[in-house]
Design an enzyme around this catalytic site. Structure first.
Site, short mmCIF file in Angstrom:
data_model
loop_
_atom_site.label_atom_id
_atom_site.label_comp_id
_atom_site.label_asym_id
_atom_site.label_seq_id
_atom_site.Cartn_x
_atom_site.Cartn_y
_atom_site.Cartn_z
CG ASP A 132 -2.02 -0.88 1.27
OD1 ASP A 132 -2.14 -1.68 0.33
OD2 ASP A 132 -2.83 -0.80 2.21
CG MET A 133 2.04 5.58 -1.53
SD MET A 133 3.75 5.09 -1.13
CE MET A 133 4.36 4.53 -2.72
CD GLN A 161 -0.70 7.76 -1.96
OE1 GLN A 161 0.35 8.41 -1.98
NE2 GLN A 161 -1.28 7.39 -0.84
NE ARG A 182 -3.58 -0.92 -4.54
CZ ARG A 182 -3.26 -1.55 -3.40
NH1 ARG A 182 -3.27 -2.86 -3.32
NH2 ARG A 182 -2.91 -0.88 -2.34
CE LYS A 185 -10.62 9.13 -9.13
NZ LYS A 185 -12.01 9.64 -9.17
N GLY A 186 -5.77 8.30 -4.11
CA GLY A 186 -5.08 8.74 -2.89
C GLY A 186 -6.09 9.09 -1.81
CB ALA A 187 -7.13 7.25 0.95
CB THR A 227 -10.59 3.87 -9.70
OG1 THR A 227 -11.48 4.99 -9.61
CG2 THR A 227 -10.73 3.22 -11.06
CG HIS A 228 -14.72 2.35 -5.92
ND1 HIS A 228 -13.86 3.03 -5.09
CD2 HIS A 228 -14.69 1.06 -5.55
CE1 HIS A 228 -13.32 2.18 -4.23
NE2 HIS A 228 -13.79 0.98 -4.49
NE ARG A 290 -11.92 3.59 1.86
CZ ARG A 290 -10.61 3.53 2.12
NH1 ARG A 290 -10.12 2.68 2.97
NH2 ARG A 290 -9.77 4.35 1.49
C1 LIG Z 1 -8.06 -1.63 -4.54
C2 LIG Z 1 -7.80 -0.31 -3.89
C3 LIG Z 1 -6.61 -0.11 -3.19
C4 LIG Z 1 -6.35 1.13 -2.58
N1 LIG Z 1 -5.14 1.33 -1.97
C5 LIG Z 1 -4.82 2.57 -1.53
C6 LIG Z 1 -3.52 2.87 -1.01
O1 LIG Z 1 -2.64 1.99 -0.92
N2 LIG Z 1 -3.24 4.15 -0.64
C7 LIG Z 1 -4.19 5.16 -0.74
O2 LIG Z 1 -3.88 6.31 -0.42
N3 LIG Z 1 -5.43 4.89 -1.18
C8 LIG Z 1 -5.78 3.64 -1.57
N4 LIG Z 1 -7.05 3.39 -2.05
C9 LIG Z 1 -8.12 4.42 -1.89
C10 LIG Z 1 -8.09 5.40 -3.05
O3 LIG Z 1 -6.97 6.25 -2.93
C11 LIG Z 1 -9.37 6.28 -3.06
O4 LIG Z 1 -9.44 7.00 -1.86
C12 LIG Z 1 -10.67 5.50 -3.25
O5 LIG Z 1 -10.51 4.46 -4.16
C13 LIG Z 1 -11.79 6.44 -3.76
O6 LIG Z 1 -11.45 6.96 -5.01
P1 LIG Z 1 -12.11 6.49 -6.40
O7 LIG Z 1 -10.99 6.22 -7.36
O8 LIG Z 1 -13.03 5.38 -6.20
O9 LIG Z 1 -12.81 7.78 -6.99
P2 LIG Z 1 -13.88 8.78 -6.38
O10 LIG Z 1 -13.98 9.87 -7.38
O11 LIG Z 1 -13.54 9.13 -4.96
O12 LIG Z 1 -15.20 7.93 -6.38
C14 LIG Z 1 -15.87 7.54 -7.56
C15 LIG Z 1 -17.23 7.00 -7.16
O13 LIG Z 1 -17.05 5.76 -6.47
C16 LIG Z 1 -17.94 5.68 -5.38
N5 LIG Z 1 -17.17 5.69 -4.12
C17 LIG Z 1 -15.86 6.01 -3.95
N6 LIG Z 1 -15.50 5.88 -2.67
C18 LIG Z 1 -16.61 5.49 -2.01
C19 LIG Z 1 -16.89 5.18 -0.66
N7 LIG Z 1 -15.95 5.26 0.30
N8 LIG Z 1 -18.15 4.81 -0.34
C20 LIG Z 1 -19.12 4.70 -1.27
N9 LIG Z 1 -18.92 4.98 -2.58
C21 LIG Z 1 -17.68 5.37 -2.94
C22 LIG Z 1 -18.82 6.89 -5.44
O14 LIG Z 1 -19.96 6.58 -6.19
C23 LIG Z 1 -17.99 7.90 -6.18
O15 LIG Z 1 -18.74 8.86 -6.84
C24 LIG Z 1 -7.32 2.17 -2.66
C25 LIG Z 1 -8.50 1.96 -3.37
C26 LIG Z 1 -8.74 0.76 -3.99
C27 LIG Z 1 -10.02 0.59 -4.75
#
Ligand SMILES: Cc1cc2nc3c(=O)[nH]c(=O)nc-3n(C[C@H](O)[C@H](O)[C@H](O)COP(=O)(O)OP(=O)(O)OC[C@H]3O[C@@H](n4cnc5c(N)ncnc54)[C@H](O)[C@@H]3O)c2cc1C
Length: 306
Positions: A132-133, A161, A182, A185-187, A227-228, A290
């Site tokens: 993970d990052m 990220q 992988r 976007k970054g959390a 990503t979602h 989340r």
């Molecule tokens: C497999 C995986 C591994 C990850 N590993 C890391 C990591 O190592 N380091 C790190 O910093 N981040 C990590 N993340 C989290 C990532 O950085 C984002 O914060 C997270 O994926 C939300 O961004 P998004 O790309 O889905 O886009 P967004 O633009 O945030 O979301 C797109 C759409 O997805 C849906 N959605 C997104 N998040 C949620 C939620 N929490 N609840 C309900 N619906 C939601 C919504 O409908 C939203 O409109 C990871 C995510 C995934 C999927």
């Protein structure tokens, strides 16, 4: 929404809040949407269920920034056992680890040795190890450790990220080493000096990085889009088709409990999809992140109050 996001990310860093809220029944009920259970058995059962509908799994035990070497060693031993169970169940589930949970801050050399050993054990178990990052101050230590592990032999993957301004340069520097990547976007809550503050800039950065990954990832090296974002996924799939990439040339990874229907639909359409399943008792900071990603999720928490 930007304020809600900042408050939730600040809450994710509060050990006091975690102590106050972690045992509250309403929050424990709400978190179940994203967490099949606190025990590894729940995660393994969820992985087995997903495999029946054509979805792979990645497992991760929640926790970060351990302060004692003994805690890091316990996490390492836990992952060794988990890999044995993955092999016994022929699950093909992969692992995603946080370096600060494996002692990056307490004993860096031991952390590097343990990551390399876990990666080898994962390969023997038909699994794979992802790193993970975490927050931006950990990017340099994480990439340095990744280089060491790759130089020692085992294949591992790393998360990058898109919100970090430095990531295009990091990606270029990583190409020659060929780790699986992988892209997410970054959390975390990062200052504007290091991360794009506006969502549309993060989305644009992600799209540009995704295009580079599709065009330049060598054959046999994994390119994963975590990503979602359905617009981004549609764009990635269209670009992959335009480049005549084989269906297995890239993967989509999502989190357990988010866009579950779309995960299944993508798998039915031939995409390689894996679901990252978290488990463990240290879910508070992770759950706040989340909620910060989609503050509308707070309504879900409130509904569990009544
Ligand atoms: C497999 C995986 C591994 C990850 N590993 C890391 C990591 O190592 N380091 C790190 O910093 N981040 C990590 N993340 C989290 C990532 O950085 C984002 O914060 C997270 O994926 C939300 O961004 P998004 O790309 O889905 O886009 P967004 O633009 O945030 O979301 C797109 C759409 O997805 C849906 N959605 C997104 N998040 C949620 C939620 N929490 N609840 C309900 N619906 C939601 C919504 O409908 C939203 O409109 C990871 C995510 C995934 C999927």
């Amino acid at each position: 929404m930007a304020l809600a996001r900042r408050l939730l990310l600040a809450a994710s860093r509060s050990a006091w809040l975690a102590r106050q809220l972690r045992q509250r029944a309403f929050l424990r009920r709400a978190v179940r949407r994203f967490l099949p259970g606190e025990e590894p058995e729940a995660a393994l059962a969820a992985a087995a269920g997903l495999s029946q509908v054509g979805l792979g799994a990645v497992l991760t035990q929640l926790g970060e920034q351990v302060a004692l070497e003994a805690e890091a060693q316990a996490v390492r031993d836990h992952y060794f056992e988990l890999l044995d169970r993955v092999r016994e169940g022929a699950l093909g589930a992969e692992l995603s680890i946080k370096l600060t949970q494996l002692g990056l801050d307490t004993d860096r050399a031991a952390c590097a040795r343990d990551v390399a050993a876990l990666a080898r054990h994962a390969a023997r178990a038909g699994s794979f190890l992802w790193i993970d990052m975490e927050e931006s101050r950990y990017v340099d230590p994480t990439l340095a450790l990744l280089r060491e592990v790759l130089a020692a032999g085992p294949r591992v993957g790393v998360c990058l990220q898109a919100y970090l301004r430095r990531t295009p340069a990091d990606l270029e520097a990583l190409w020659p080493l060929g780790p699986a990547i992988r892209l997410v976007k970054g959390a975390y809550n990062e200052p504007a000096a290091v991360a794009w503050p506006r969502k549309r800039d993060v989305d644009r950065a992600y799209a540009e990085l995704a295009a580079r990954l599709l065009e330049h990832t060598p054959q046999g090296v994994r390119a994963v889009f975590g990503t979602h974002d359905l617009h981004l996924i549609a764009r990635i799939r269209a670009q992959a088709a335009a480049l005549a990439l084989a269906p297995g040339a890239y993967e989509i990874h999502m989190l357990y409990g988010i866009r579950a229907n779309e995960q299944r639909a993508l798998a039915r359409e031939g995409c390689r999809v894996r679901v990252l399943i978290s488990y463990g008792s240290a879910w508070f900071p992770w759950y706040m992140r989340r909620l910060a990603e989609r503050p509308a999720n707070l309504w879900f928490v409130l509904r569990n109050l009544v």
